[in-house]
Design a protein around this motif. Structure first.
Motif, PDB file in Angstrom:
ATOM      1  N   VAL A  27       0.845  -1.189   0.000  1.00 48.95           N
ATOM      2  CA  VAL A  27       0.000   0.000   0.000  1.00 48.95           C
ATOM      3  C   VAL A  27       0.876   1.233   0.000  1.00 48.95           C
ATOM      4  O   VAL A  27       1.853   1.319   0.740  1.00 48.95           O
ATOM      5  N   THR A  28       0.542   2.211  -0.811  1.00 45.99           N
ATOM      6  CA  THR A  28       1.275   3.465  -0.826  1.00 45.99           C
ATOM      7  C   THR A  28       0.424   4.556  -0.224  1.00 45.99           C
ATOM      8  O   THR A  28      -0.804   4.497  -0.244  1.00 45.99           O
ATOM      9  N   THR A  29       1.076   5.559   0.331  1.00 42.41           N
ATOM     10  CA  THR A  29       0.341   6.666   0.915  1.00 42.41           C
ATOM     11  C   THR A  29      -0.152   7.596  -0.176  1.00 42.41           C
ATOM     12  O   THR A  29       0.393   7.656  -1.267  1.00 42.41           O
ATOM     13  N   GLY A  30      -1.197   8.342   0.177  1.00 38.10           N
ATOM     14  CA  GLY A  30      -1.767   9.277  -0.781  1.00 38.10           C
ATOM     15  C   GLY A  30      -1.593  10.703  -0.327  1.00 38.10           C
ATOM     16  O   GLY A  30      -2.430  11.551  -0.605  1.00 38.10           O
ATOM     17  N   ALA A  31      -0.522  10.975   0.406  1.00 39.48           N
ATOM     18  CA  ALA A  31      -0.328  12.309   0.950  1.00 39.48           C
ATOM     19  C   ALA A  31      -0.194  13.324  -0.166  1.00 39.48           C
ATOM     20  O   ALA A  31       0.698  13.244  -1.006  1.00 39.48           O
ATOM     21  N   THR A  32      -1.106  14.272  -0.212  1.00 40.71           N
ATOM     22  CA  THR A  32      -1.063  15.343  -1.189  1.00 40.71           C
ATOM     23  C   THR A  32      -1.406  16.640  -0.480  1.00 40.71           C
ATOM     24  O   THR A  32      -2.056  16.652   0.554  1.00 40.71           O
ATOM     25  N   SER A  63     -18.526  10.162  -0.026  1.00 36.09           N
ATOM     26  CA  SER A  63     -18.625  11.600   0.217  1.00 36.09           C
ATOM     27  C   SER A  63     -17.311  12.160   0.757  1.00 36.09           C
ATOM     28  O   SER A  63     -16.848  13.229   0.329  1.00 36.09           O
ATOM     29  N   MET A  64     -16.704  11.434   1.693  1.00 37.69           N
ATOM     30  CA  MET A  64     -15.442  11.908   2.253  1.00 37.69           C
ATOM     31  C   MET A  64     -14.333  11.921   1.202  1.00 37.69           C
ATOM     32  O   MET A  64     -13.504  12.843   1.166  1.00 37.69           O
ATOM     33  N   LEU A  65     -14.311  10.916   0.347  1.00 37.46           N
ATOM     34  CA  LEU A  65     -13.308  10.889  -0.715  1.00 37.46           C
ATOM     35  C   LEU A  65     -13.510  12.062  -1.662  1.00 37.46           C
ATOM     36  O   LEU A  65     -12.539  12.693  -2.106  1.00 37.46           O
ATOM     37  N   GLY A  68     -17.383  -6.107   7.309  1.00 31.09           N
ATOM     38  CA  GLY A  68     -15.977  -6.178   6.943  1.00 31.09           C
ATOM     39  C   GLY A  68     -15.721  -6.701   5.549  1.00 31.09           C
ATOM     40  O   GLY A  68     -14.641  -6.478   4.995  1.00 31.09           O
ATOM     41  N   VAL A  69     -16.689  -7.407   4.971  1.00 27.72           N
ATOM     42  CA  VAL A  69     -16.532  -7.905   3.603  1.00 27.72           C
ATOM     43  C   VAL A  69     -16.896  -6.823   2.605  1.00 27.72           C
ATOM     44  O   VAL A  69     -16.122  -6.493   1.700  1.00 27.72           O
ATOM     45  N   SER A  70     -18.096  -6.244   2.748  1.00 28.52           N
ATOM     46  CA  SER A  70     -18.522  -5.232   1.790  1.00 28.52           C
ATOM     47  C   SER A  70     -17.661  -3.981   1.868  1.00 28.52           C
ATOM     48  O   SER A  70     -17.518  -3.254   0.871  1.00 28.52           O
ATOM     49  N   ALA A  71     -17.047  -3.724   3.028  1.00 30.09           N
ATOM     50  CA  ALA A  71     -16.194  -2.544   3.160  1.00 30.09           C
ATOM     51  C   ALA A  71     -14.939  -2.633   2.304  1.00 30.09           C
ATOM     52  O   ALA A  71     -14.262  -1.620   2.095  1.00 30.09           O
ATOM     53  N   ALA A  72     -14.641  -3.809   1.771  1.00 29.42           N
ATOM     54  CA  ALA A  72     -13.497  -3.926   0.864  1.00 29.42           C
ATOM     55  C   ALA A  72     -13.676  -3.020  -0.350  1.00 29.42           C
ATOM     56  O   ALA A  72     -12.691  -2.526  -0.915  1.00 29.42           O
ATOM     57  N   SER A  73     -14.920  -2.779  -0.745  1.00 32.44           N
ATOM     58  CA  SER A  73     -15.157  -1.888  -1.885  1.00 32.44           C
ATOM     59  C   SER A  73     -14.779  -0.451  -1.548  1.00 32.44           C
ATOM     60  O   SER A  73     -14.332   0.303  -2.408  1.00 32.44           O
ATOM     61  N   ILE A  74     -14.946  -0.065  -0.279  1.00 31.05           N
ATOM     62  CA  ILE A  74     -14.506   1.262   0.149  1.00 31.05           C
ATOM     63  C   ILE A  74     -12.989   1.367   0.032  1.00 31.05           C
ATOM     64  O   ILE A  74     -12.457   2.373  -0.458  1.00 31.05           O
ATOM     65  N   VAL A  75     -12.295   0.326   0.471  1.00 34.01           N
ATOM     66  CA  VAL A  75     -10.836   0.324   0.367  1.00 34.01           C
ATOM     67  C   VAL A  75     -10.423   0.415  -1.097  1.00 34.01           C
ATOM     68  O   VAL A  75      -9.479   1.137  -1.445  1.00 34.01           O
ATOM     69  N   GLY A  76     -11.145  -0.284  -1.970  1.00 28.97           N
ATOM     70  CA  GLY A  76     -10.831  -0.230  -3.391  1.00 28.97           C
ATOM     71  C   GLY A  76     -10.984   1.172  -3.974  1.00 28.97           C
ATOM     72  O   GLY A  76     -10.118   1.651  -4.722  1.00 28.97           O
ATOM     73  N   LEU A  77     -12.078   1.850  -3.604  1.00 33.28           N
ATOM     74  CA  LEU A  77     -12.293   3.213  -4.084  1.00 33.28           C
ATOM     75  C   LEU A  77     -11.213   4.152  -3.556  1.00 33.28           C
ATOM     76  O   LEU A  77     -10.706   5.008  -4.276  1.00 33.28           O
ATOM     77  N   ALA A 119      -7.844   3.586  -5.278  1.00 30.93           N
ATOM     78  CA  ALA A 119      -7.820   4.147  -6.626  1.00 30.93           C
ATOM     79  C   ALA A 119      -7.508   5.645  -6.612  1.00 30.93           C
ATOM     80  O   ALA A 119      -6.992   6.191  -7.589  1.00 30.93           O
ATOM     81  N   ARG A 120      -7.808   6.298  -5.489  1.00 33.97           N
ATOM     82  CA  ARG A 120      -7.514   7.730  -5.341  1.00 33.97           C
ATOM     83  C   ARG A 120      -6.211   7.971  -4.578  1.00 33.97           C
ATOM     84  O   ARG A 120      -5.874   9.120  -4.281  1.00 33.97           O
ATOM     85  N   GLY A 121      -5.509   6.900  -4.235  1.00 39.80           N
ATOM     86  CA  GLY A 121      -4.276   7.043  -3.480  1.00 39.80           C
ATOM     87  C   GLY A 121      -4.483   7.390  -2.029  1.00 39.80           C
ATOM     88  O   GLY A 121      -3.592   7.951  -1.384  1.00 39.80           O
ATOM     89  N   VAL A 122      -5.656   7.037  -1.482  1.00 39.89           N
ATOM     90  CA  VAL A 122      -5.983   7.350  -0.092  1.00 39.89           C
ATOM     91  C   VAL A 122      -5.859   6.083   0.744  1.00 39.89           C
ATOM     92  O   VAL A 122      -6.619   5.127   0.537  1.00 39.89           O
ATOM     93  N   PRO A 123      -4.930   6.025   1.686  1.00 34.63           N
ATOM     94  CA  PRO A 123      -4.787   4.824   2.518  1.00 34.63           C
ATOM     95  C   PRO A 123      -5.934   4.689   3.510  1.00 34.63           C
ATOM     96  O   PRO A 123      -6.528   5.679   3.948  1.00 34.63           O
ATOM     97  N   VAL A 124      -6.223   3.439   3.878  1.00 32.87           N
ATOM     98  CA  VAL A 124      -7.310   3.128   4.809  1.00 32.87           C
ATOM     99  C   VAL A 124      -6.739   2.366   6.002  1.00 32.87           C
ATOM    100  O   VAL A 124      -6.053   1.355   5.835  1.00 32.87           O
TER     101      VAL A 124
END
Length: 364
Positions: free
Chosen positions: A28-33, A92-94, A108-117, A120-125
């Motif tokens: 995982v890479t950070t998305g610090a911007t 909304s937060m993204l 915890g399973v469906s939240a994987a889609s949040i991690v995916g989104l 994709a924006r470079g935002v760590p979870v």
């Protein structure tokens, strides 16, 4: 596991100061911007039926962010037990430009889609308290959850033996947590590891949807009709479900109440313990947990990656993790564990309805 919550928090703070991304194991890479001093950090909590989220996790997290980054902004949302709502809140937060998401998933399973989104924006979870079934989670901050279940079951079995309850006389109801909560499956696994070899039969068990105490109460009512006096103990996975179970037992006129477990050291649960209605709870030091999550969030905002204390597997990935140690609390341990740690004061606990019980417990 022998580490204490305080020791873990101190170790984490030291790591924050000196370690970097080089130790990453899950890619995982950070998305610090932008300016890290004015970053937006998202905090997403799962439900409102569990008192700790609004009374402890959120204020502790916000307090620590304010100390570490006074100009940073915490965006907060509670899913109210709705996975789809939590997904919308995360989106909304993204859209609002958060640099990090700290996510305690309702599912915890469906939240994987949040991690995916987010990825994709470079935002760590950061998976907070409950594990998310995604290999792209940056960190996992929780407790040793199988140990929680073992502590609950050991206290229950030990109490039944102290009361000279013969296993032939009856068995245990198991009121487990939500089927969508990974932690609940770990609590249950830890509890079964003790109960299954104890000689006491599990009469029936129930996975409580959404940790809803009303649903726990309804189920226990049905089991009282079914098993009656054969119910010699109740394993309840947390304090609200314990409250539901106790309400059913009282409504059915069960006396004396069988020993009932709990978790989270909620105010109502501790007061039930003082009154003798609930036998025990499990204390989890929420301040160190929330502070550690906040510290990791600020690290990620600043493109730093401290190492985890342990690794937790999600598929083939190894998630850097911090697992704090839970503590069992019975009546005689409320002062030394809960009050001495500053989680509640005597004044909060010993209101007029509980003054006599507090005196008997040596709290006033």
């Amino acid at each position: 596991m022998t580490r204490t919550p305080r020791a873990l928090a101190l170790a984490a703070a030291a790591l924050v100061a000196v370690l970097t991304l080089a130790g990453c194991t899950n890619g995982v890479t950070t998305g610090a911007t932008g300016d890290p001093d004015t970053a937006k950090i998202g905090l997403l909590l799962p439900d409102s039926v569990t008192a700790r989220y609004e009374s402890a996790d959120r204020p502790y997290f916000e307090e620590r962010i304010g100390e570490l980054c006074p100009s940073c902004q915490v965006l907060y949302a509670n899913a109210d037990g709705d996975a789809a709502k939590q997904q919308q809140q995360a989106e909304s937060m993204l859209t609002q430009g958060v640099s990090v998401l700290v996510l305690d998933p309702f599912d915890g399973v469906s939240a994987a889609s949040i991690v995916g989104l987010a990825s994709a924006r470079g935002v760590p979870v950061i998976a907070y308290d409950r594990l998310i079934q995604s290999p792209d989670v940056a960190y996992y901050v929780s407790f040793d959850n199988e140990l929680v279940g073992r502590l609950q079951a050991e206290a229950l079995v030990d109490r039944l033996r102290e009361l000279d309850v013969d296993p032939a006389d009856g068995g245990i109801l198991m009121v487990n947590g939500s089927p969508t909560d990974n932690n609940a499956s770990q609590f249950k696994r830890g509890a079964h590891a003790v109960i299954d070899g104890s000689g006491y039969e599990v009469l029936a068990e129930f996975d409580t949807p959404g940790w809803d105490p009303g649903k726990a109460q309804d189920w226990v009512s049905g089991q009282i009709t079914r098993f009656g006096s054969r119910i010699v103990g109740v394993y309840a996975a947390n304090d609200p479900t314990a409250g539901g179970a106790i309400a059913s037992l009282k409504a059915a006129g069960v006396a004396p109440l069988p020993p009932v477990t709990g978790q989270d050291a909620e105010l109502a649960g501790l007061q039930r313990i003082l009154m003798g209605d609930q036998y025990m709870t499990v204390y989890k030091a929420l301040r160190p947990q929330a502070f550690l999550a906040a510290e990791l969030a600020i690290d990620l905002v600043n493109d730093r990656r401290p190492a985890g204390e342990v690794e937790v597997a999600v598929g083939d990935a190894r998630i850097p993790s911090f697992l704090l140690e839970p503590l069992p609390v019975r009546r005689g341990e409320i002062a030394s564990v809960v009050i001495d740690d500053g989680f509640f004061t005597v004044a909060q606990l010993c209101t007029s309805d509980y003054a006599s019980a507090c005196r008997e417990a040596g709290l006033t």
